[in-house]
Scaffold this motif. Structure first.
Motif, PDB file in Angstrom:
ATOM      1  N   LYS A   1     103.407  51.575 -38.431  1.00 19.72           N
ATOM      2  CA  LYS A   1     102.923  52.875 -38.879  1.00 19.72           C
ATOM      3  C   LYS A   1     102.180  53.593 -37.764  1.00 19.72           C
ATOM      4  CE  LYS A   1     100.150  55.046 -42.521  1.00 19.72           C
ATOM      5  NZ  LYS A   1      99.311  54.792 -43.732  1.00 19.72           N
ATOM      6  N   ALA A   2     101.404  52.847 -36.989  1.00 19.27           N
ATOM      7  CA  ALA A   2     100.662  53.465 -35.885  1.00 19.27           C
ATOM      8  C   ALA A   2     101.596  53.906 -34.763  1.00 19.27           C
ATOM      9  CB  ALA A   2      99.614  52.484 -35.350  1.00 19.27           C
TER      10      ALA A   2
ATOM     11  N   ASN B   1     104.710  54.813 -34.927  1.00 22.60           N
ATOM     12  CA  ASN B   1     105.538  55.950 -35.317  1.00 22.60           C
ATOM     13  C   ASN B   1     104.735  57.212 -35.633  1.00 22.60           C
ATOM     14  OD1 ASN B   1     108.356  54.929 -35.346  1.00 22.60           O
ATOM     15  ND2 ASN B   1     107.535  53.488 -36.827  1.00 22.60           N
ATOM     16  N   SER B   2     103.428  57.144 -35.474  1.00 21.67           N
ATOM     17  CA  SER B   2     102.612  58.325 -35.745  1.00 21.67           C
ATOM     18  C   SER B   2     102.699  59.316 -34.591  1.00 21.67           C
ATOM     19  CB  SER B   2     101.148  57.919 -35.974  1.00 21.67           C
ATOM     20  OG  SER B   2     100.597  57.365 -34.794  1.00 21.67           O
ATOM     21  N   GLU B   3     102.510  60.575 -34.908  1.00 19.13           N
ATOM     22  CA  GLU B   3     102.565  61.614 -33.880  1.00 19.13           C
ATOM     23  C   GLU B   3     101.419  61.464 -32.887  1.00 19.13           C
ATOM     24  OE1 GLU B   3     102.700  66.517 -33.614  1.00 19.13           O
ATOM     25  OE2 GLU B   3     102.673  65.484 -35.549  1.00 19.13           O
ATOM     26  N   ARG B   4     100.273  61.022 -33.346  1.00 14.66           N
ATOM     27  CA  ARG B   4      99.126  60.846 -32.452  1.00 14.66           C
ATOM     28  C   ARG B   4      99.429  59.810 -31.377  1.00 14.66           C
ATOM     29  NH1 ARG B   4      95.465  57.081 -31.873  1.00 14.66           N
ATOM     30  NH2 ARG B   4      93.440  57.595 -30.929  1.00 14.66           N
TER      31      ARG B   4
END
Length: 279
Positions: free
Chosen positions: A164-165, A167-170
């Motif tokens: 999840k981290a 694939n995050s935009e951030r």
């Protein structure tokens, strides 16, 4: 009726009443005796309902029917982070397929903003990278949990958090840095690369088994069940963009359209030439 007959009738009625009283008292006595025996029987032999209630009460009070036994587990997690990471990088890389320098840089990008207590980020990353680098029985939840000394449910939990981290935009904005294309082309480009400076290529990541949902769409041209990963990089292999998640049956051209570079190329690369080398 004379006085003698009246006395005789009174005598017989009294005797009859006394006999009926005695019989009723005997009946009551026998009833009390039988009720007492039933109560004693119920105390000695509980009914099936009472047995069920007793077992459920015991289960809820202890949460298990048998005494809990601690399972001995390996301390590989501590050895990897405390020893191999600093003293034996080749062994560290053999476990996680990543060198300690890159691992440290990756850990520095992550941070835990949750209000709930969690494992350290580096430990979660070790478990996830080990799962990514192994397959079959070696990567099963039980084997990984025993190897790193964690619970059975901790393995998928750590993996989902890291994915999840990533694939995050951030994460993409922090970890993927765009180079100065004009300067880079002047310093590194050859004659054949005078009009271009990006390489786009896709690869297939084989899956251990057929996915349960829509498994047929993951069947690729190489007769494997896989996931398509699209990478956008410079010729010196610096990854500047990626796309992950499409099933293996999707063409590379379709995966390329899912990248940030393609969707926003008018803003990112106002002057760009795209050569179709996707097969």
């Amino acid at each position: 009726m004379d006085a003698g007959e009246a006395l005789e009738d009174l005598y017989f009625s009294d005797s009859d009443s006394s006999e009926s009283d005695s019989s009723s008292s005997d009946t009551d006595a026998s009833w009390d005796t039988s009720s007492t025996s039933l109560s004693d029987l119920s105390e000695e032999e509980p009914t099936p309902v009472q047995k069920f209630v007793q077992r459920m009460t015991t289960l809820y009070s202890r949460r298990n029917l048998e005494p809990h036994k601690t399972i001995p587990k390996s301390q590989t997690l501590c050895i990897l982070l405390d020893d191999y990471r600093h003293n034996r990088p080749e062994l560290f890389c053999e476990y996680l397929h990543i060198d300690p320098y890159c691992f440290d840089n990756l850990v520095s990008v992550f941070n835990n903003n949750s209000n709930n207590p969690q494992m350290p980020v580096e430990e979660q990353l070790v478990i996830t990278l080990y799962c990514f680098g192994h397959y079959g029985n070696t990567a099963s939840y039980n084997k990984v949990a025993l190897l790193f000394g964690v619970g059975h449910g901790t393995v998928p939990l750590c993996t989902s958090r890291v994915l999840k981290a990533v694939n995050s935009e951030r994460f993409q904005n922090v970890s993927v840095q765009w180079p100065n294309k004009q300067q880079w082309v002047q310093d590194n480009s050859c004659e054949s690369w005078c009009d271009g400076w990006l390489i786009v290529d896709g690869t297939l990541i084989p899956l251990y088994h057929r996915p349960s949902y829509f498994g047929n769409v993951y069947y690729d041209r190489k007769s494997n069940y896989s996931v398509n990963v699209q990478l956008v990089s410079t010729p010196n292999l610096d990854i500047i963009n990626y796309s992950v998640g499409l099933p293996g049956s999707q063409h590379n051209a379709t995966a390329w359209k899912e990248t940030h570079t393609h969707r926003d190329h008018l803003m990112i690369l106002p002057l760009v030439k795209v050569a179709d080398t996707l097969k």
